[in-house]
Design a protein around this motif. Structure first.
Motif, PDB file in Angstrom:
ATOM      1  N   UNK A  60       0.840  -1.213   0.000  1.00 14.73           N
ATOM      2  CA  UNK A  60       0.000   0.000   0.000  1.00 14.73           C
ATOM      3  C   UNK A  60       0.866   1.251   0.000  1.00 14.73           C
ATOM      4  N   UNK A  61       1.938   1.220   0.790  1.00  8.36           N
ATOM      5  CA  UNK A  61       2.850   2.379   0.792  1.00  8.36           C
ATOM      6  C   UNK A  61       3.429   2.580  -0.605  1.00  8.36           C
ATOM      7  N   UNK A  62       3.893   1.470  -1.215  1.00 15.98           N
ATOM      8  CA  UNK A  62       4.557   1.591  -2.528  1.00 15.98           C
ATOM      9  C   UNK A  62       3.582   2.074  -3.604  1.00 15.98           C
ATOM     10  N   UNK A  63       2.298   1.833  -3.388  1.00 10.05           N
ATOM     11  CA  UNK A  63       1.300   2.333  -4.340  1.00 10.05           C
ATOM     12  C   UNK A  63       0.930   3.783  -4.046  1.00 10.05           C
ATOM     13  N   UNK A  64       1.538   4.358  -3.019  1.00  5.48           N
ATOM     14  CA  UNK A  64       1.326   5.776  -2.738  1.00  5.48           C
ATOM     15  C   UNK A  64       0.177   6.067  -1.800  1.00  5.48           C
ATOM     16  N   UNK A  65      -0.359   5.009  -1.161  1.00  6.25           N
ATOM     17  CA  UNK A  65      -1.551   5.190  -0.334  1.00  6.25           C
ATOM     18  C   UNK A  65      -1.292   6.083   0.890  1.00  6.25           C
ATOM     19  N   UNK A  66      -0.064   6.069   1.374  1.00  7.48           N
ATOM     20  CA  UNK A  66       0.226   6.858   2.588  1.00  7.48           C
ATOM     21  C   UNK A  66       1.013   8.127   2.288  1.00  7.48           C
ATOM     22  N   UNK A  67       1.255   8.399   1.025  1.00  8.26           N
ATOM     23  CA  UNK A  67       2.041   9.578   0.666  1.00  8.26           C
ATOM     24  C   UNK A  67       3.460   9.450   1.193  1.00  8.26           C
ATOM     25  N   UNK A  68       4.067  10.587   1.487  1.00  7.14           N
ATOM     26  CA  UNK A  68       5.435  10.565   2.002  1.00  7.14           C
ATOM     27  C   UNK A  68       5.418  10.056   3.430  1.00  7.14           C
ATOM     28  N   UNK A  69       6.336   9.150   3.739  1.00  7.03           N
ATOM     29  CA  UNK A  69       6.414   8.586   5.085  1.00  7.03           C
ATOM     30  C   UNK A  69       7.845   8.762   5.563  1.00  7.03           C
ATOM     31  N   UNK A  70       8.028   9.038   6.828  1.00  8.63           N
ATOM     32  CA  UNK A  70       9.384   9.226   7.346  1.00  8.63           C
ATOM     33  C   UNK A  70      10.230   7.984   7.040  1.00  8.63           C
ATOM     34  N   UNK A  71      11.412   8.172   6.429  1.00 11.01           N
ATOM     35  CA  UNK A  71      12.257   7.017   6.076  1.00 11.01           C
ATOM     36  C   UNK A  71      12.559   6.128   7.277  1.00 11.01           C
ATOM     37  N   UNK A  72      12.763   6.745   8.441  1.00 10.12           N
ATOM     38  CA  UNK A  72      13.100   5.937   9.623  1.00 10.12           C
ATOM     39  C   UNK A  72      11.956   4.972   9.960  1.00 10.12           C
ATOM     40  N   UNK A  73      10.718   5.492   9.958  1.00  9.65           N
ATOM     41  CA  UNK A  73       9.593   4.632  10.343  1.00  9.65           C
ATOM     42  C   UNK A  73       9.256   3.628   9.244  1.00  9.65           C
ATOM     43  N   UNK A  74       9.427   4.062   8.011  1.00  6.08           N
ATOM     44  CA  UNK A  74       9.184   3.142   6.904  1.00  6.08           C
ATOM     45  C   UNK A  74      10.181   1.981   6.944  1.00  6.08           C
ATOM     46  N   UNK A  75      11.437   2.305   7.249  1.00 10.70           N
ATOM     47  CA  UNK A  75      12.484   1.273   7.323  1.00 10.70           C
ATOM     48  C   UNK A  75      12.118   0.214   8.358  1.00 10.70           C
ATOM     49  N   UNK A  76      11.436   0.627   9.428  1.00 11.00           N
ATOM     50  CA  UNK A  76      11.038  -0.341  10.462  1.00 11.00           C
ATOM     51  C   UNK A  76      10.035  -1.347   9.903  1.00 11.00           C
ATOM     52  N   UNK A  77       9.173  -0.876   9.004  1.00  8.08           N
ATOM     53  CA  UNK A  77       8.193  -1.789   8.404  1.00  8.08           C
ATOM     54  C   UNK A  77       8.902  -2.828   7.535  1.00  8.08           C
ATOM     55  N   UNK A  78       9.856  -2.375   6.711  1.00 11.08           N
ATOM     56  CA  UNK A  78      10.599  -3.321   5.866  1.00 11.08           C
ATOM     57  C   UNK A  78      11.389  -4.310   6.741  1.00 11.08           C
ATOM     58  N   UNK A  79      11.953  -3.795   7.852  1.00 12.57           N
ATOM     59  CA  UNK A  79      12.734  -4.671   8.744  1.00 12.57           C
ATOM     60  C   UNK A  79      11.814  -5.711   9.389  1.00 12.57           C
ATOM     61  N   UNK A  80      10.635  -5.286   9.783  1.00 13.07           N
ATOM     62  CA  UNK A  80       9.678  -6.216  10.414  1.00 13.07           C
ATOM     63  C   UNK A  80       9.236  -7.285   9.417  1.00 13.07           C
ATOM     64  N   UNK A  81       9.046  -6.853   8.182  1.00 11.46           N
ATOM     65  CA  UNK A  81       8.673  -7.797   7.125  1.00 11.46           C
ATOM     66  C   UNK A  81       9.742  -8.893   7.000  1.00 11.46           C
TER      67      UNK A  81
END
Ligand code: ADP
Ligand code: TMP
Ligand code: MG
Length: 233
Positions: A60-81
């Motif tokens: 959903x993020x990659x499709x632009x659903x959340x717009x710009x997201x802080x890189x630090x918090x986004x990185x946590x999602x990828x790490x959790x994945x």
């Protein structure tokens, strides 16, 4: 292949690099080649696209659903994945499989620090991700990172957006995602990978020849195979 490893009997091989350079194509070719030699191979593709809740959130993020997201918090999602697949990866390695990952921790560092103009903030994020993913999450470290690189011209000409159908990209319905759509991000990420120092377990492979012509899929596969062979000695 029997190069030394901290992963007990299996081996973890990671294909890295910017978007649209042929990583998924090469991960598949490598898996097929290793299997044809009788090896047990398991393939992982990060971020997960196999319908996990966290994978869907990232989609959903990659499709632009959340717009710009802080890189630090986004990185946590990828790490959790990635953490959600840790047990499976560890099990495969313990059974002696060769695990081929289409992107891994280095992608998180490259893409998310590239969004930060402040060098210190970038360094802090890199350290945080190494601490989190390899430290606290105890993800196995790659035995080999193969990093595909390209010239700036490749991205300036939009070559990374030219794709035939890839079933792994169904979640985005074939469109460019929020990262691919940003040419400034792509250029930064590509230069991050290009400038990355090589190491015993990290090799860079340029996807273009000295005249700027893209190497064929078979040629690149041959170069990757050669790197694996060199590590075995
Ligand atoms: P990535 O996983 O790095 O985003 P892909 O493997 O999905 O890249 O490849 C992107 C596109 O380029 C696909 O359409 C693929 O068929 C094509 N492709 C991959 N490698 C080559 C190559 N060496 N030469 C020409 N086209 C390629
Ligand atoms: P993909 O298109 O290769 O599947 O990757 C999706 C995007 O996510 C790509 O732009 C790279 C980015 N990414 C991160 O930012 N962090 C990560 O940990 C991973 C695996 C990918
Ligand atoms: Mg891919």
């Amino acid at each position: 292949m029997n190069f030394s490893s901290s992963n007990e009997i299996g081996r973890l091989i990671v294909i890295e690099g910017g978007d649209g350079l042929g990583k998924s194509t090469q991960a598949r070719a490598l898996k097929d080649r290793l299997e044809s030699e009788g090896k047990i191979v398991k393939e992982y593709d990060f971020p997960s696209k196999s319908g996990t809740p966290i994978g869907r959130l990232i989609g959903d993020f990659l499709m632009g659903k959340f717009g710009d997201t802080s890189p630090e918090f986004l990185a946590l999602a990828f790490a959790t994945d990635r953490f959600s697949q840790r047990k499976h990866i560890k099990d495969d390695l313990e059974k002696g499989a060769i695990v081929v990952c289409d992107r891994y921790v280095l992608s998180n560092i490259a893409f998310q620090t590239a969004k930060l103009d402040d060098f210190e903030r970038g360094k802090e994020l890199e350290n945080l991700l190494i601490w989190l993913e390899y430290g606290e999450f105890a993800l196995p470290r790659p035995d080999l990172e193969i990093v595909l690189t390209a010239t700036d011209a490749y991205y300036q000409e939009g070559s990374h957006l030219l794709r035939t159908d890839d079933p792994k990209r169904d979640y985005i319905s074939g469109a460019a995602d929020i990262h691919e759509g940003s040419s400034s991000l792509q250029l930064k990420v590509n230069s991050y990978f290009r400038e990355l120092p090589e190491a015993v377990n990290r090799k860079k492979i340029a996807i273009e020849d000295e005249w700027g012509i893209r190497k064929s899929i078979d040629k690149l596969h041959g170069l990757i195979w050669q790197v694996l062979g060199e590590l075995s000695h």
